[in-house]
Design an enzyme around this catalytic site. Structure first.
Site, PDB file in Angstrom:
ATOM      1  N   CYS A  42       0.636  -1.322   0.063  1.00 23.31           N
ATOM      2  CA  CYS A  42       0.090  -0.090  -0.112  1.00 23.31           C
ATOM      3  C   CYS A  42       1.064   1.293   0.128  1.00 23.31           C
ATOM      4  O   CYS A  42       1.845   1.191   0.457  1.00 23.31           O
ATOM      5  CB  CYS A  42      -1.028  -0.020   1.294  1.00 23.31           C
ATOM      6  N   SER A  44       0.460   3.887   1.736  1.00 19.38           N
ATOM      7  CA  SER A  44       0.508   4.207   3.047  1.00 19.38           C
ATOM      8  C   SER A  44       2.080   3.836   3.731  1.00 19.38           C
ATOM      9  O   SER A  44       2.543   4.433   4.430  1.00 19.38           O
ATOM     10  CB  SER A  44      -0.402   3.929   3.959  1.00 19.38           C
ATOM     11  N   HIS A  47       4.517   6.072   2.557  1.00 18.08           N
ATOM     12  CA  HIS A  47       4.742   7.239   3.434  1.00 18.08           C
ATOM     13  C   HIS A  47       5.461   6.847   4.568  1.00 18.08           C
ATOM     14  O   HIS A  47       6.384   7.719   5.077  1.00 18.08           O
ATOM     15  CB  HIS A  47       3.255   7.435   3.773  1.00 18.08           C
ATOM     16  N   HIS A  63       0.465  -3.452   6.352  1.00 15.81           N
ATOM     17  CA  HIS A  63      -0.593  -3.470   7.047  1.00 15.81           C
ATOM     18  C   HIS A  63      -1.675  -4.161   6.207  1.00 15.81           C
ATOM     19  O   HIS A  63      -2.794  -4.342   6.950  1.00 15.81           O
ATOM     20  CB  HIS A  63      -1.042  -2.080   7.557  1.00 15.81           C
ATOM     21  N   CYS A 171      -7.608  -3.733   3.499  1.00 10.07           N
ATOM     22  CA  CYS A 171      -7.338  -2.002   3.363  1.00 10.07           C
ATOM     23  C   CYS A 171      -7.921  -1.585   2.294  1.00 10.07           C
ATOM     24  O   CYS A 171      -8.767  -0.725   2.465  1.00 10.07           O
ATOM     25  CB  CYS A 171      -5.963  -2.056   3.491  1.00 10.07           C
TER      26      CYS A 171
END
Length: 374
Positions: A42, A44, A47, A63, A171
């Site tokens: 992902c 994220s 990030h 995650h 997710c």
């Protein structure tokens, strides 16, 4: 007794994670041990690697994950048993705080504990190396062979749902489909635009199609991603970067759209989403940005045209209800989630997967810790 596992460990922001051998403790009284079968890659996670989102280091990222339960703690509820298949949730629900009690488990107070401490619900970690603790990312840490998670951080997965589908459902899919299902709801004949055709944006397109949106417009800077968006239900597409996408969207939906889903997490695209709205329209911020980022909105746009801006975390979902529904829609052929799967990588290919993600790869890459089938 602690066991040894291989996992991707991020030690310094800006450096790639390395595959290392670390110790994994036995699950605590209310925890379970999961052997990871698949993990989604992902944005994220990227990030966190770049420091745009922050967590305690060292940490095992990842995650989005799914796998099989190999051990359970002595005080688990009995709802999850050894041998069960589960999808990981990066937002737990304690079942006791105010948010959980009012039916908003995604806003559970324990989510902040996991995020800030780098531990599980009690704030402590089950992973370590010779230098000390290794932290969990959002209580999940799915870029590993096995992981210990709290029992409340999983949802059961039926045996006929492929592991990689279960992983991304936890997710990207629940976020995108959840926005259409839980924030927009029925929108028969309403114009909807989705900005960003990554995993979340594509899932939002599928969800909005099921909710009756028309026209359903996808906006992205990549023509290949827009081609996939059309296959998944977008009735119109706009290639951003060639003129003002607002003009293109207004040509498709004169007067503006009722709903604008922003799945990128950039100030410019959020401002663009607001500009695309018709009077009384709503912009939904879904994509996460860097810590502290803000965006500009003309005040009179909100007042005179009564536009609204709302945020949606995790699709504003109740995972225990929404994930089983997603699995049923997948079974029925109404959510073609196989189309979302991109390249499959072994665990030691995690940095190659991140590189492809940063370069704009189409589809959701997945990590298969047990190896990629020949």
């Amino acid at each position: 007794m602690p066991s040894l596992i291989h996992a991707a460990v991020l030690r310094e922001v800006g450096e790639p994670p390395r595959i290392e051998q670390i110790e994994l403790a036995d699950p605590g009284p209310e925890e379970i041990l999961v052997e990871i079968e698949a993990a989604g890659v992902c944005h994220s996670d990227l990030h966190y690697l770049r420091g745009e989102l922050r967590c305690p280091l060292p940490v095992v990222p990842g995650h989005e994950g799914a796998g099989r339960v190999r051990a359970v703690g002595e005080r688990t509820s009995g709802a999850i048993r050894v041998g069960d298949r589960v999808a990981l949730l990066w937002r737990p629900n304690c079942g006791r705080c105010r948010q959980c009690m009012v039916g908003a488990p995604i806003m559970c107070e324990m989510g902040a504990v996991q995020a800030q401490s780098g531990g599980l619900l009690d704030g402590t970690t089950r992973m370590s190396d010779t230098d000390g603790p290794v932290h969990h990312l959002l209580g999940a840490s799915s870029f590993a062979e096995r992981v210990v998670v709290h029992e409340r951080s999983v949802v059961p997965v039926p045996d006929d749902i492929p592991a990689e589908i279960a992983a991304i459902a936890g997710c990207a899919v629940i976020t995108g489909v959840g926005v259409a299902r839980n924030v927009i709801g029925r929108c028969l004949g309403d114009p909807v635009v989705v900005i960003g055709a990554g995993g979340v944006g594509l899932a939002a397109i599928m969800g909005a199609k099921l909710s009756g949106a028309y026209p359903l417009i996808a906006v992205d800077v990549d023509e290949d991603k827009l081609a996939l968006a059309r296959r998944l239900g977008a009735t119109h597409t706009v290639l951003a970067g060639e003129g003002d996408p607002v003009d293109d969207v207004l040509a498709i939906a004169p007067g503006g759209v009722a709903w604008a889903i922003e799945a990128v997490g950039r100030p410019q695209t959020l401002t663009t989403a607001v500009r695309m709205l018709r009077p009384l329209g709503t912009a939904i911020a879904v994509g996460l940005g860097a810590v502290g980022q803000t965006f500009d909105v003309p005040i009179n746009e909100l007042v005179q045209r009564q536009k609204k801006i709302v945020g949606s975390l995790y699709g504003s979902s109740v995972p225990a209800l929404d994930l089983p529904a997603i699995f049923e829609l997948y079974r029925a052929g109404l959510l073609p989630l196989d189309e979302l799967i991109g390249i499959r990588y072994p665990l030691d290919g995690v940095n190659e997967a991140f590189g492809a993600l940063a370069a704009g790869a189409v589809g959701r890459a997945v990590i298969l810790p047990g190896g990629v089938p020949a």
